[in-house]
Design an enzyme around this catalytic site. Structure first.
Site: not given
Ligand code: ATP
Ligand code: MG
Length: 560
Positions: A37, A263, A273
């Site tokens: 996003e 994650r 984020k």
């Molecule tokens: P927030 O931190 O607010 O939950 P987000 O990190 O999920 O936001 P997105 O832009 O939705 O933000 O993430 C894009 C992709 O990256 C998604 O498929 C998410 O699952 C993956 N992603 C985000 N954070 C991680 C992480 N710490 N480790 C692995 N994958 C991640």
């Protein structure tokens, strides 16, 4: 040069993919996507997902799409889109012509919602947000049906179209999927799939005042793009039945398979984020590209290489359980990569003047120095030596312990690639009596060879000729937080490390560093790996960021 070889990973996701290929589950296709996003810059956790999705596509001769998942107008922007695109490119991945925006599907998604209403599987609910929450029930109690649940299809269609026309205020109505208010999975209790939000969108402007919810938009975007494996993080596990429910009803011929993995969480680092935005907006750091940030742009400015980040992502692998990865593993990957690549140079961070009294005034010798001791093919350079030098203040002690192998009164030390010198006397500041200059003698017989009489000189230190020195600024970075898991603390900013950056403005680099390119990386002998800052360096006055310290140094420095 030997490239760091990353072995082909195996993990439970690849096992699932290979099983599917054997049974021809998705007609033998592998199509993944990375769906950020655009409401912030991507970080090392996203890098894990990028490496996974693009890596799988590469490995199985499939495709990986980049899709900006931009269905919530709040906080999304073109700046973030551009940063995401350039960061993924920098990480070394390519989506060819498959760059997509969920917002390009808004009309299609709207029509899908209409279709669901016509099937009697969605309804406009006019309960307030609080009432909806109250009706939803709890983990232990089933929910209650909304009084609007059995609205006739025609009425639903009418309301939904008027929601789109902008007749209602935010929150007045929502569109909900009609599933099961008694489901043990709360996600399935008539989830909201559309809401009114009178916010301009960075791409569609004021065209829409209703926006699809993530759960509705994401699965349909996947299906529209022909994604076969929709890889996401564990928090979406409970949403998988909803994902399948929606796709089954609307695009039944193309059903992506959702697979969840843990994650990345990294010690001494926050990766949410929301928290990273707070660090930027409240100026706890100097922007998204602050070299202390775990963002791709921050790490890149700091001097991390994309190879090192990819290696790290391969090393940590993917698992089904959340765990905290030690940030020192990332630093180890960076160090390993730079050890291979970075040329060696000398730089004095905290200078102390040394005059070699028996060295002729005005004389300059060029000292041949290897650029990389393990890689002779990188050649040699000439480093000028003269009578007045800078050495590191830490390489001198007035009252050293016995095992100190650097300079002290009457002691000898070797200057790297040059002579053995001996400390004869010290000059003090008249007011503070601090030692401000050392007077030494050199042994002309010792140019790159041991003293002729067999006496032992153990220490080797680095130096810079004052007359040839390039003034530099050096920024020493350390961990941004003082505790291992700051992400688990609501008041995480309390744990910011006050010493996360130390700025040294009176450093001196060797003359070969006079005109360096931004982004160039070096090993400063005995000190660590450093990168020429892309933003603040100027011609003739470079600014260096410390990437990582050296674990080992070639000087025998005894721990006092
Ligand atoms: P927030 O931190 O607010 O939950 P987000 O990190 O999920 O936001 P997105 O832009 O939705 O933000 O993430 C894009 C992709 O990256 C998604 O498929 C998410 O699952 C993956 N992603 C985000 N954070 C991680 C992480 N710490 N480790 C692995 N994958 C991640
Ligand atoms: Mg998310």
């Amino acid at each position: 040069m030997t490239q760091p070889t990353t072995p082909t990973p195996t993990d439970f996701i690849r096992d699932i993919i290979e099983d599917g290929l054997r049974t021809n589950k998705h007609e033998g296709r592998v199509a993944t996507r990375f769906p950020p996003e655009p409401n912030g810059y991507i970080h090392i956790g996203h890098a894990k997902s990028v490496c996974l999705n693009f890596g799988i596509a590469r490995q199985y001769q499939g495709t990986c799409n980049l899709r900006l998942d931009d269905t919530d107008p709040l906080g999304e922007s073109t700046e973030y889109v551009e940063s995401i695109i350039s960061d993924i490119r920098w990480l070394g991945f390519d989506w060819e012509n498959r760059l997509f925006y969920a917002s390009d599907y808004f009309e299609q998604l709207y029509q899908f919602a209409v279709e669901l209403i016509k099937k009697g599987e969605a309804y406009v609910c006019s309960l307030s947000a609080d009432e909806i929450r109250e009706y939803r029930g709890t983990f232990t109690e089933p929910g209650r049906e909304s009084p609007y649940r059995n609205r006739p299809v025609e009425e639903n269609l009418d309301y939904f179209s008027r929601m789109r026309q902008g007749e209602f205020e935010d929150g007045a109505h929502v569109l909900r999927a009609k599933i099961d208010m008694a489901s043990p999975n709360i996600v399935m209790r008539d989830p909201i799939i559309y809401r009114i939000k009178r916010e301009p969108h960075y791409r569609t402007g004021n065209q829409w005042v209703i926006y699809p919810m993530y759960d509705f938009a994401h699965c349909l975007s996947d299906a529209l793009e022909g994604i076969t494996h929709s890889i996401c993080t564990l928090e979406f596990e409970n949403n998988r039945p909803l994902y399948d429910w929606i796709v089954e009803r609307l695009i039944p011929d193309n059903r992506p398979q959702q697979i969840e993995f843990a994650r990345l969480s990294l010690s001494y680092t926050v990766l949410s984020k929301r928290r990273l935005i707070e660090l930027v907006q409240k100026n706890y750091v100097q922007g998204w590209d602050d070299p202390r940030m775990p963002t791709v742009t921050g790490m890149r400015r700091r001097g991390y290489t994309s190879e090192a980040i990819r290696k790290f992502c391969a090393e940590i692998g993917v698992a089904k359980n959340d765990n905290l990865i030690d940030v020192s593993l990332l630093e180890h990957c960076v160090r390993e990569d730079l050890n291979e690549k970075a040329p060696r140079v000398m730089c004095v961070l905290r200078p102390l003047r040394v005059v070699i009294d028996n060295y002729p005034e005005g004389r300059v010798e060029q000292m041949e120095s290897q650029n990389h001791p393990q890689r002779p093919e990188l050649g040699v350079r000439q480093v000028p030596f003269s009578r007045v030098l800078y050495i590191e203040r830490d390489d001198f002690m007035e009252n050293p312990p016995k095992k100190y192998h650097r300079l002290g009164p009457g002691r000898e030390v070797r200057l790297r690639n040059a002579y053995v010198i001996k400390l004869e006397s010290m000059v003090r500041d008249e007011l503070t009596s601090e030692v401000i200059e050392l007077h030494c003698t050199y042994d002309p017989q010792t140019l790159n060879g041991p003293p002729a009489d067999g006496r032992k000189v153990q220490g080797v230190i680095h130096w810079i000729s004052v007359q040839h020195a390039v003034p530099a600024e050096v920024r020493l970075y350390d961990r941004l937080f003082t505790i291992e898991d700051p992400g688990s603390e609501e008041e995480f900013v309390q744990y910011l490390n006050p010493g996360s950056v130390e700025i040294l403005t009176t450093c001196y680099a060797e003359s070969t560093l006079k005109n360096v390119e931004p982004g160039n990386k070096y090993q400063f002998e005995r000190l660590g790996y450093f990168c020429v800052d892309e933003k603040d360096s100027q011609a003739g006055r470079p600014v260096f960021n410390r990437i990582v310290p050296l674990r080992d140094s070639w000087a025998k420095i005894t721990k006092e």
